[in-house]
Scaffold this active site. Structure first.
Site, PDB file in Angstrom:
ATOM      1  N   LYS A  23       0.817  -1.035  -0.166  1.00  0.00           N
ATOM      2  CA  LYS A  23       0.073   0.191  -0.070  1.00  0.00           C
ATOM      3  C   LYS A  23       1.089   1.277  -0.133  1.00  0.00           C
ATOM      4  O   LYS A  23       0.702   2.070  -0.478  1.00  0.00           O
ATOM      5  CB  LYS A  23      -0.821   0.022   1.048  1.00  0.00           C
ATOM      6  CG  LYS A  23      -1.604   1.362   1.501  1.00  0.00           C
ATOM      7  CD  LYS A  23      -2.266   1.247   2.905  1.00  0.00           C
ATOM      8  CE  LYS A  23      -1.832   1.528   3.985  1.00  0.00           C
ATOM      9  NZ  LYS A  23      -1.436   2.992   4.522  1.00  0.00           N
ATOM     10  N   ASN A  24       1.927   1.322   0.800  1.00  0.00           N
ATOM     11  CA  ASN A  24       2.613   2.434   1.040  1.00  0.00           C
ATOM     12  C   ASN A  24       3.681   2.737  -0.177  1.00  0.00           C
ATOM     13  O   ASN A  24       4.252   3.884   0.111  1.00  0.00           O
ATOM     14  CB  ASN A  24       3.309   2.663   2.501  1.00  0.00           C
ATOM     15  CG  ASN A  24       2.413   2.830   3.618  1.00  0.00           C
ATOM     16  OD1 ASN A  24       1.111   3.224   3.259  1.00  0.00           O
ATOM     17  ND2 ASN A  24       2.464   2.767   4.892  1.00  0.00           N
ATOM     18  N   CYS A 117      -4.223  12.971  13.355  1.00  0.00           N
ATOM     19  CA  CYS A 117      -5.132  11.858  13.026  1.00  0.00           C
ATOM     20  C   CYS A 117      -5.092  10.912  14.433  1.00  0.00           C
ATOM     21  O   CYS A 117      -4.475  11.323  15.226  1.00  0.00           O
ATOM     22  CB  CYS A 117      -4.934  10.874  11.785  1.00  0.00           C
ATOM     23  SG  CYS A 117      -3.476  10.021  12.256  1.00  0.00           S
ATOM     24  N   ARG A 122       0.980  14.554  13.610  1.00  0.00           N
ATOM     25  CA  ARG A 122       1.419  14.413  12.281  1.00  0.00           C
ATOM     26  C   ARG A 122       1.624  15.665  11.503  1.00  0.00           C
ATOM     27  O   ARG A 122       0.678  15.830  10.410  1.00  0.00           O
ATOM     28  CB  ARG A 122       0.566  13.289  11.444  1.00  0.00           C
ATOM     29  CG  ARG A 122       0.747  12.158  12.096  1.00  0.00           C
ATOM     30  CD  ARG A 122      -0.076  11.104  11.503  1.00  0.00           C
ATOM     31  NE  ARG A 122       0.676  10.542  10.432  1.00  0.00           N
ATOM     32  CZ  ARG A 122       0.223   9.370   9.968  1.00  0.00           C
ATOM     33  NH1 ARG A 122      -1.013   8.685  10.185  1.00  0.00           N
ATOM     34  NH2 ARG A 122       0.846   8.841   8.776  1.00  0.00           N
ATOM     35  N   ASP A 312       4.662   0.641  12.439  1.00  0.00           N
ATOM     36  CA  ASP A 312       3.487  -0.003  11.898  1.00  0.00           C
ATOM     37  C   ASP A 312       3.356  -1.472  12.273  1.00  0.00           C
ATOM     38  O   ASP A 312       2.420  -2.338  11.806  1.00  0.00           O
ATOM     39  CB  ASP A 312       3.512  -0.100  10.156  1.00  0.00           C
ATOM     40  CG  ASP A 312       3.162   1.307   9.691  1.00  0.00           C
ATOM     41  OD1 ASP A 312       2.764   2.103  10.645  1.00  0.00           O
ATOM     42  OD2 ASP A 312       3.478   1.800   8.431  1.00  0.00           O
ATOM     43  N   ARG A 404      -8.700  -0.301   4.922  1.00  0.00           N
ATOM     44  CA  ARG A 404      -7.644   0.648   4.393  1.00  0.00           C
ATOM     45  C   ARG A 404      -6.523   0.234   3.975  1.00  0.00           C
ATOM     46  O   ARG A 404      -5.709   0.450   3.109  1.00  0.00           O
ATOM     47  CB  ARG A 404      -7.548   1.922   5.443  1.00  0.00           C
ATOM     48  CG  ARG A 404      -8.629   2.923   5.584  1.00  0.00           C
ATOM     49  CD  ARG A 404      -8.222   4.022   6.196  1.00  0.00           C
ATOM     50  NE  ARG A 404      -6.885   4.262   5.710  1.00  0.00           N
ATOM     51  CZ  ARG A 404      -5.927   5.092   6.489  1.00  0.00           C
ATOM     52  NH1 ARG A 404      -6.149   5.311   7.775  1.00  0.00           N
ATOM     53  NH2 ARG A 404      -4.829   5.251   6.101  1.00  0.00           N
TER      54      ARG A 404
END
Ligand code: EPU
Length: 428
Positions: A23-24, A117, A122, A312, A404
């Site tokens: 994803k990233n 968030c 952030r 993560d 997500r």
């Protein structure tokens, strides 16, 4: 909203699971298509909500985007509107990745500030500081960043930028801005994540010169052609999804699982900590076999920028340490509010004390199923993994967070023998 229901068991997980594309890595690469006009094809793209959000954003900006997972095709549309509205940015912070390419390509950009968030404030000050060094004028108006190239919309200038701290999307944004800037840009104290390295590969494919991506100093020589070339590229495997399944394979004693399509070298910190906890992990080409045959030993971790232990993976590893024999100390140094899984795990019987950025985890013999609330992407994953081993049933609510970033998680876990299902319905 959907929920995920897991019935825990002491039954080991077995079999194999294929890891999806990262994803990233996909998100910045999709944004990099703004630097070119032709038709680009991205392969091995995971089917995720964040990819859909990015596609919607690129369409809003005027691109022609077709998502046909695992492929995404992007072509230039008729007109470009260099503006990313709040409605889209608030759904996904990574939308800020359009700022660099838009201002580099079109001389101006108006991008909503992402706001805070769940996991922390952030800020994006490092992105903005870098763009200013490249000649941009930046204004903040009514919640939007308005960036303009030199002299009212001109071409950016290559520059030297020192990041006060390594930032992944900050490094990526400035690499993309530098790709069309005049001359050479040097970025110092860059994020070294594999996803940054992957963006460097793409920008090279697109015709600009990037060296050092994946190290802390990156040089980019901007293309003189006004726009970059389109590309065709298959993205790297998702190291965080792989890490999450590495942990899943260890919650029940006796598990023996093969992960297919993994770059184990991108996961060294996690692998070393898991081996220290007593897990057997062996690479067989791009397959990884992971086995647990005995009690877990405790292990301490401190999150850090790559190649340190990834933030993560903190929630999933902390969950695993809830089952170890003894005390583990987990420190979170990247985001200030990333222990929201702790109160939920406590409801399942975990013994954890949080002081500041440190969680002290005392392993317990057993977790118990409960109704729990997902709070962010990785926290959600840790709760699903806890459900795999907890006695009775666990219901994880607000799984839109999970959607997500994890492709078909319940199907993949079911393929390994887990008793898990998605319950469609009106859970809050
Ligand atoms: N920071 C600043 N100023 C900036 C930018 C960052 O102070 O201008 C701080 C942040 O507040 C944080 C630290 O620097 O304390 C590192 O943040 P970074 O900018 O590296 O995070 P990011 O780029 O916003 C990416 C991933 C995250 C991942 C972090 C850290 C993407 C799209 N997102 O975020 O992924 O946690 O790097 O590795 O690449 C996820 O996938 O669940 C996720 C949150």
């Amino acid at each position: 909203m959907d929920a995920i229901r897991v019935r825990g068991s002491q039954k080991p997980l077995t079999g194999s699971v294929r890891i999806s594309g990262a994803k990233n890595a996909a998100l910045p690469i999709l944004c990099a298509t703004l630097l070119s006009d032709g038709a680009s094809r991205l392969r091995n793209v995971p089917k995720l909500r964040d990819i859909e959000t990015t596609a919607a954003l690129l369409r809003f900006l005027g691109r022609d985007v077709k998502v046909d997972a695992p492929e995404v095709h992007v072509a230039a549309g008729a007109d470009v509107r260099p503006e990313a509205p709040y409605e889209l940015v608030k759904q996904m912070r990574a939308s800020v990745l359009v700022l660099g390419p838009l201002v580099a390509r079109f001389g101006r950009a108006k991008v909503s500030l992402p706001g805070g968030c769940a996991i922390g404030a952030r800020p994006i000050d490092q992105h903005l500081k870098g763009l200013e060094a490249m000649g941009c004028t930046i204004k903040i108006e009514r919640g939007y960043v308005i960036a303009e190239g030199p002299g009212g919309g001109g071409r950016l200038r290559g520059s030297e930028v020192y990041f006060d701290l390594p930032t992944v999307t900050g490094t990526e944004n400035l690499m993309m801005a530098a790709a069309l800037a005049k001359g050479r840009t040097t970025l110092v104290n860059c994020a070294r994540e594999p996803e940054v390295e992957e963006l460097g590969r793409i920008l090279n494919k697109m015709g600009c010169e990037v060296s050092g991506a994946g190290t802390d100093v990156i040089h980019v020589t901007g293309s003189e052609r006004g726009a970059l070339e389109p590309f065709d590229h298959a993205i790297i495997p998702d190291r965080i999804e792989a890490g999450t399944y590495l942990v899943a394979a260890c919650v029940n004693d006796g598990s023996d699982v093969v992960l297919q399509g993994v770059e184990l070298g991108d996961l060294e910190a996690l692998v070393l900590k898991m081996r220290a906890a007593g897990i057997k992990i062996e690479a067989e080409g791009q397959n990884v076999r992971v086995r647990r045959d005995g009690p877990l030993r405790p292990a301490n971790v401190t999150t850090a920028p790559h190649p340190g232990f990834p933030t993560d993976m903190q929630a999933q590893f902390l969950m695993l340490m809830c089952l170890a024999k003894g005390e583990s100390v987990i420190s979170e140094t990247i985001f200030e509010n990333r222990f929201m899984h702790v109160p939920e795990l406590q409801r399942m019987g975990a013994s954890i004390v949080v002081r500041g950025n440190t969680a002290v985890v005392q392993g317990v013999p057993k977790l118990y199923g409960a109704q729990v609330m997902a709070t962010d992407l990785r926290a959600s994953a840790s709760l699903v993994l806890a459900g795999l081993v907890a006695e009775d049933e666990t219901e994880v609510r607000r799984v839109y967070h999970l959607d997500r970033g994890y492709e078909h998680m319940e199907e993949k876990l079911r393929g390994l023998g887990a008793d898990i299902e998605r319950v469609k319905g009106a859970f809050d």
